[in-house]
Design an enzyme around this catalytic site. Structure first.
Site, PDB file in Angstrom:
ATOM      1  N   GLU A   1       0.815  -1.212   0.000  1.00 52.43           N
ATOM      2  CA  GLU A   1       0.000   0.000   0.000  1.00 52.43           C
ATOM      3  C   GLU A   1       0.851   1.265   0.000  1.00 52.43           C
ATOM      4  OE1 GLU A   1      -3.851   1.539   2.417  1.00 52.43           O
ATOM      5  OE2 GLU A   1      -2.081   1.202   3.636  1.00 52.43           O
ATOM      6  N   ASP A   2       2.048   1.188   0.566  1.00 51.14           N
ATOM      7  CA  ASP A   2       2.885   2.379   0.680  1.00 51.14           C
ATOM      8  C   ASP A   2       3.418   2.877  -0.654  1.00 51.14           C
ATOM      9  OD1 ASP A   2       2.698   2.702   3.472  1.00 51.14           O
ATOM     10  OD2 ASP A   2       4.193   1.132   3.786  1.00 51.14           O
TER      11      ASP A   2
ATOM     12  N   HIS B   1       2.486   5.288  10.513  1.00 50.22           N
ATOM     13  CA  HIS B   1       1.691   5.950   9.485  1.00 50.22           C
ATOM     14  C   HIS B   1       0.353   6.395  10.068  1.00 50.22           C
ATOM     15  CE1 HIS B   1       4.021   3.226   6.546  1.00 50.22           C
ATOM     16  NE2 HIS B   1       4.378   4.468   6.251  1.00 50.22           N
TER      17      HIS B   1
ATOM     18  N   CYS C   1      -2.253  -2.158   4.890  1.00 50.86           N
ATOM     19  CA  CYS C   1      -0.999  -1.954   4.167  1.00 50.86           C
ATOM     20  C   CYS C   1      -0.586  -3.151   3.319  1.00 50.86           C
ATOM     21  CB  CYS C   1       0.121  -1.552   5.119  1.00 50.86           C
ATOM     22  SG  CYS C   1       0.460  -2.710   6.437  1.00 50.86           S
TER      23      CYS C   1
END
Length: 262
Positions: free
Chosen positions: A71-72, A167, A252
């Site tokens: 996801e990052d 995050h 994520c």
């Protein structure tokens, strides 16, 4: 069309051989069982498919221990994708596989350029509002570049300072109606969210919206699951304990290609 509207797609990346070396910011290092992690990842992707999602594996990045946290590497909205520039330098090679997968699907691609940094895990989409965590991995320049890409599409960008977690989406995610959920000791600046629901467990703060009220969430948050069920949602628990040791969560582990909070 980029994908069938009734069959959303999740981009995923298989955990690599160096998973246990993943970077840590707020947790102490403990042993990671890579074999168990692979089985948990397979169960995670199977849960997505069981609830109507197509999963597509992006190219591996085996020299990058954190590459499973795909996801990052991108922020996607409608037919536009912003390829990120991760705040952790060793993670920057991870973006190539995601970019290739999105390009193949016909997305309009943009890139975060130096000196800006942006991790996808810092971007919480709630309708046409993007809450963006500014902290150790995402900086003001990265947020400015994200705004330049998505504001012309009608997106409102709200910066949320982050210091207690890796995050923003380590602390909060959102329910289908846009209510932001989080475990209060880890949530900063709650006043920025119009609707906030406190959950009793840290790992209960993370949900992936599967559709029709179903919420993919960590199996380690049974009290939160009961709370969400009492509100009419259907929790879909998955065990991701090995990834939680590396500051990971259910969000994520995939890039969801659909227009909804996520």
């Amino acid at each position: 069309m980029l994908h069938e509207p009734n069959r959303p797609t999740a981009l995923v990346r298989r955990p690599g051989p160096r998973l246990a070396e993943g970077q840590l910011t707020h947790l102490d290092r403990v042993p990671v069982d890579t074999g168990l992690a692979l089985r948990q990842w397979e169960a995670y992707t199977a849960a997505l498919r069981a609830h109507g999602w197509h999963t597509e594996e992006v190219a591996p990045a085996e020299d990058c221990p954190d590459a499973v946290f795909v996801e990052d590497t991108a922020v996607v909205y409608r037919d536009t994708a912003l390829i990120t520039r991760p705040g952790a330098v060793p993670r920057r090679p991870e973006t190539a596989g995601t970019e290739a997968a999105l390009a193949a699907r016909g997305y309009t691609l943009h890139h975060v350029e130096a000196p800006g940094t942006l991790d996808g895990g810092d971007v919480l989409k709630v309708g046409d509002t993007f809450y963006v965590g500014r902290g150790g991995r995402t900086d003001d320049e990265g947020i400015a570049q994200l705004a330049a890409v998505f504001r012309p599409l009608g997106v409102r960008v709200v910066t949320v300072p982050v210091s207690l977690v890796l995050h923003l989406k380590t602390a909060v995610t959102a329910l289908p109606d846009g209510t932001v959920i989080g475990h209060p000791p880890l949530v900063e600046h709650r006043e920025l969210f119009p609707r906030f629901l406190a959950v009793p467990e840290e790992s209960g703060a993370h949900v992936v919206l599967l559709g029709e009220g179903r919420l993919l969430m960590a199996a380690g948050a049974p009290r939160t699951a009961d709370l969400l069920a009492s509100l009419g949602h259907t929790p879909v628990p998955v065990d991701i304990s090995e990834f939680e040791k590396l500051e990971g969560c259910v969000t994520c582990l995939s890039v969801r290609l659909r227009d909804a909070p996520g």
